[in-house]
Write a protein that holds these residues in place. Structure first.
Motif, PDB file in Angstrom:
ATOM      1  N   GLY A  68       5.568  10.421   2.231  1.00  0.00           N
ATOM      2  CA  GLY A  68       6.716  11.225   2.627  1.00  0.00           C
ATOM      3  C   GLY A  68       8.031  10.766   2.042  1.00  0.00           C
ATOM      4  O   GLY A  68       9.022  11.487   2.097  1.00  0.00           O
ATOM      5  N   MET A  69       8.056   9.556   1.483  1.00  0.00           N
ATOM      6  CA  MET A  69       9.305   9.038   0.917  1.00  0.00           C
ATOM      7  C   MET A  69       9.543   9.662  -0.461  1.00  0.00           C
ATOM      8  O   MET A  69       8.611   9.910  -1.212  1.00  0.00           O
ATOM      9  CB  MET A  69       9.252   7.509   0.810  1.00  0.00           C
ATOM     10  CG  MET A  69       9.056   6.814   2.156  1.00  0.00           C
ATOM     11  SD  MET A  69      10.245   7.301   3.428  1.00  0.00           S
ATOM     12  CE  MET A  69      11.773   6.724   2.712  1.00  0.00           C
ATOM     13  N   ASP A 115       0.857  -1.185   0.000  1.00  0.00           N
ATOM     14  CA  ASP A 115       0.000   0.000   0.000  1.00  0.00           C
ATOM     15  C   ASP A 115       0.900   1.244   0.000  1.00  0.00           C
ATOM     16  O   ASP A 115       1.533   1.556   1.005  1.00  0.00           O
ATOM     17  CB  ASP A 115      -0.899  -0.017   1.242  1.00  0.00           C
ATOM     18  CG  ASP A 115      -1.802   1.198   1.347  1.00  0.00           C
ATOM     19  OD1 ASP A 115      -1.788   2.053   0.435  1.00  0.00           O
ATOM     20  OD2 ASP A 115      -2.517   1.292   2.365  1.00  0.00           O
ATOM     21  N   LYS A 116       0.951   1.937  -1.120  1.00  0.00           N
ATOM     22  CA  LYS A 116       1.833   3.094  -1.278  1.00  0.00           C
ATOM     23  C   LYS A 116       1.592   4.152  -0.194  1.00  0.00           C
ATOM     24  O   LYS A 116       2.523   4.850   0.216  1.00  0.00           O
ATOM     25  CB  LYS A 116       1.632   3.703  -2.670  1.00  0.00           C
ATOM     26  CG  LYS A 116       2.594   4.789  -3.021  1.00  0.00           C
ATOM     27  CD  LYS A 116       2.386   5.281  -4.452  1.00  0.00           C
ATOM     28  CE  LYS A 116       3.436   6.305  -4.835  1.00  0.00           C
ATOM     29  NZ  LYS A 116       3.301   6.704  -6.241  1.00  0.00           N
ATOM     30  N   ALA A 117       0.370   4.250   0.299  1.00  0.00           N
ATOM     31  CA  ALA A 117       0.039   5.244   1.320  1.00  0.00           C
ATOM     32  C   ALA A 117       0.842   5.016   2.607  1.00  0.00           C
ATOM     33  O   ALA A 117       1.094   5.963   3.352  1.00  0.00           O
ATOM     34  CB  ALA A 117      -1.454   5.212   1.630  1.00  0.00           C
ATOM     35  N   GLU A 142       3.172   3.999  11.879  1.00  0.00           N
ATOM     36  CA  GLU A 142       3.194   2.531  11.942  1.00  0.00           C
ATOM     37  C   GLU A 142       4.338   1.964  11.091  1.00  0.00           C
ATOM     38  O   GLU A 142       5.015   1.024  11.499  1.00  0.00           O
ATOM     39  CB  GLU A 142       1.851   1.947  11.485  1.00  0.00           C
ATOM     40  CG  GLU A 142       1.821   0.438  11.409  1.00  0.00           C
ATOM     41  CD  GLU A 142       2.005  -0.276  12.755  1.00  0.00           C
ATOM     42  OE1 GLU A 142       2.188  -1.507  12.734  1.00  0.00           O
ATOM     43  OE2 GLU A 142       1.981   0.377  13.814  1.00  0.00           O
ATOM     44  N   THR A 143       4.580   2.536   9.939  1.00  0.00           N
ATOM     45  CA  THR A 143       5.682   2.083   9.092  1.00  0.00           C
ATOM     46  C   THR A 143       7.020   2.364   9.782  1.00  0.00           C
ATOM     47  O   THR A 143       7.920   1.516   9.787  1.00  0.00           O
ATOM     48  CB  THR A 143       5.626   2.767   7.717  1.00  0.00           C
ATOM     49  OG1 THR A 143       4.334   2.524   7.130  1.00  0.00           O
ATOM     50  CG2 THR A 143       6.700   2.233   6.779  1.00  0.00           C
ATOM     51  N   ALA A 177       4.936  -3.337  -5.247  1.00  0.00           N
ATOM     52  CA  ALA A 177       5.301  -3.530  -3.846  1.00  0.00           C
ATOM     53  C   ALA A 177       6.618  -2.795  -3.631  1.00  0.00           C
ATOM     54  O   ALA A 177       7.354  -2.520  -4.591  1.00  0.00           O
ATOM     55  CB  ALA A 177       5.439  -5.012  -3.528  1.00  0.00           C
ATOM     56  N   TRP A 178       6.902  -2.485  -2.389  1.00  0.00           N
ATOM     57  CA  TRP A 178       8.132  -1.795  -2.027  1.00  0.00           C
ATOM     58  C   TRP A 178       8.798  -2.598  -0.919  1.00  0.00           C
ATOM     59  O   TRP A 178       8.132  -3.031   0.024  1.00  0.00           O
ATOM     60  CB  TRP A 178       7.839  -0.372  -1.566  1.00  0.00           C
ATOM     61  CG  TRP A 178       7.248   0.443  -2.661  1.00  0.00           C
ATOM     62  CD1 TRP A 178       7.914   1.245  -3.545  1.00  0.00           C
ATOM     63  CD2 TRP A 178       5.873   0.529  -3.036  1.00  0.00           C
ATOM     64  NE1 TRP A 178       7.044   1.811  -4.444  1.00  0.00           N
ATOM     65  CE2 TRP A 178       5.771   1.390  -4.146  1.00  0.00           C
ATOM     66  CE3 TRP A 178       4.704  -0.058  -2.550  1.00  0.00           C
ATOM     67  CZ2 TRP A 178       4.566   1.687  -4.773  1.00  0.00           C
ATOM     68  CZ3 TRP A 178       3.507   0.247  -3.164  1.00  0.00           C
ATOM     69  CH2 TRP A 178       3.441   1.112  -4.257  1.00  0.00           C
ATOM     70  N   ARG A 179      10.111  -2.784  -1.040  1.00  0.00           N
ATOM     71  CA  ARG A 179      10.868  -3.573  -0.063  1.00  0.00           C
ATOM     72  C   ARG A 179      11.744  -2.644   0.772  1.00  0.00           C
ATOM     73  O   ARG A 179      12.557  -1.897   0.241  1.00  0.00           O
ATOM     74  CB  ARG A 179      11.731  -4.605  -0.777  1.00  0.00           C
ATOM     75  CG  ARG A 179      12.519  -5.496   0.162  1.00  0.00           C
ATOM     76  CD  ARG A 179      13.223  -6.616  -0.627  1.00  0.00           C
ATOM     77  NE  ARG A 179      13.944  -7.499   0.262  1.00  0.00           N
ATOM     78  CZ  ARG A 179      15.268  -7.529   0.367  1.00  0.00           C
ATOM     79  NH1 ARG A 179      16.019  -6.725  -0.385  1.00  0.00           N
ATOM     80  NH2 ARG A 179      15.857  -8.359   1.198  1.00  0.00           N
ATOM     81  N   VAL A 180      11.550  -2.731   2.091  1.00  0.00           N
ATOM     82  CA  VAL A 180      12.370  -1.988   3.035  1.00  0.00           C
ATOM     83  C   VAL A 180      13.312  -2.999   3.684  1.00  0.00           C
ATOM     84  O   VAL A 180      12.884  -4.086   4.077  1.00  0.00           O
ATOM     85  CB  VAL A 180      11.515  -1.304   4.120  1.00  0.00           C
ATOM     86  CG1 VAL A 180      12.387  -0.474   5.050  1.00  0.00           C
ATOM     87  CG2 VAL A 180      10.418  -0.454   3.493  1.00  0.00           C
TER      88      VAL A 180
END
Length: 187
Positions: A37-38, A31-33, A83-84, A62-65
């Motif tokens: 801020g990134m 979920d991009k939301a 939360e992220t 998808a985005w991988r942290v």
């Protein structure tokens, strides 16, 4: 020599556990939301990293942290979703802790071996052994230096902490008594 050999092996295993646990942790976000801020550059790199590992599609990205430089640290600094940030902070706190990469027993063994080595060499503690030929001269003097520095810095730290808390409360619209550790870099 036997103690030094065992210490070398333990320190090597400690470092391996840190590296392996760092490399094992990932947070996949769909979920991009949750990444508000990134920067666009960060988002593109995180999306490419996720795609490279089979996460997401061009239609449903998808985005991988990860815990590697520039990933989770950037989230802790820039992401406006608490939360992220919390998940990334918890990931950083998991390095070398728990599971197959737990360093607790290794740290305990290192401390015991260091104490044993220091005492065999005629020192009361590892700190005394390590500081004997340094400017500070002893573990006791090193601790006194740290305590003195802490005493001198505490008033400024408290003022800065209060200012940061007031800023965070103004920004969040809350009246929190403390700042959660995952919010420090962000604010």
């Amino acid at each position: 020599a036997q103690i030094e050999q065992e210490l070398a092996e333990l320190k090597l295993q400690f470092g391996k556990n840190v590296l392996d646990s760092t490399n094992a942790w990932e947070l996949i976000i769909t979920d991009k939301a949750r990444l508000a801020g990134m920067s666009d550059n960060w988002m593109a790199a995180a999306q490419a990293d996720a795609a490279e590992r089979g996460h997401g599609t061009p239609e449903n990205p998808a985005w991988r942290v990860t815990l590697k430089a520039g990933s989770a640290n950037a989230v802790l600094r820039d992401c406006s979703v608490e939360e992220t940030r919390r998940l990334c902070w918890e990931g950083q706190c998991s390095i070398g802790r728990g599971g197959q990469y737990d360093n607790a027993a290794i740290v305990d063994k290192i401390m015991k071996l260091r104490r044993e080595l220091a005492q065999l060499l005629g020192f009361a503690s590892w700190a005394d052994y390590k500081t004997k030929h340094r400017m500070v001269g002893s573990g006791t003097q090193a601790m006194a230096f740290v305590d003195g520095m802490l005493e001198r810095l505490t008033p400024a730290f408290r003022v800065e902490g209060a200012e940061l808390l007031a800023f965070a409360n103004t920004r969040s619209g809350q009246k929190a008594a403390t700042i959660a550790p995952w919010n420090l870099r962000y604010y």
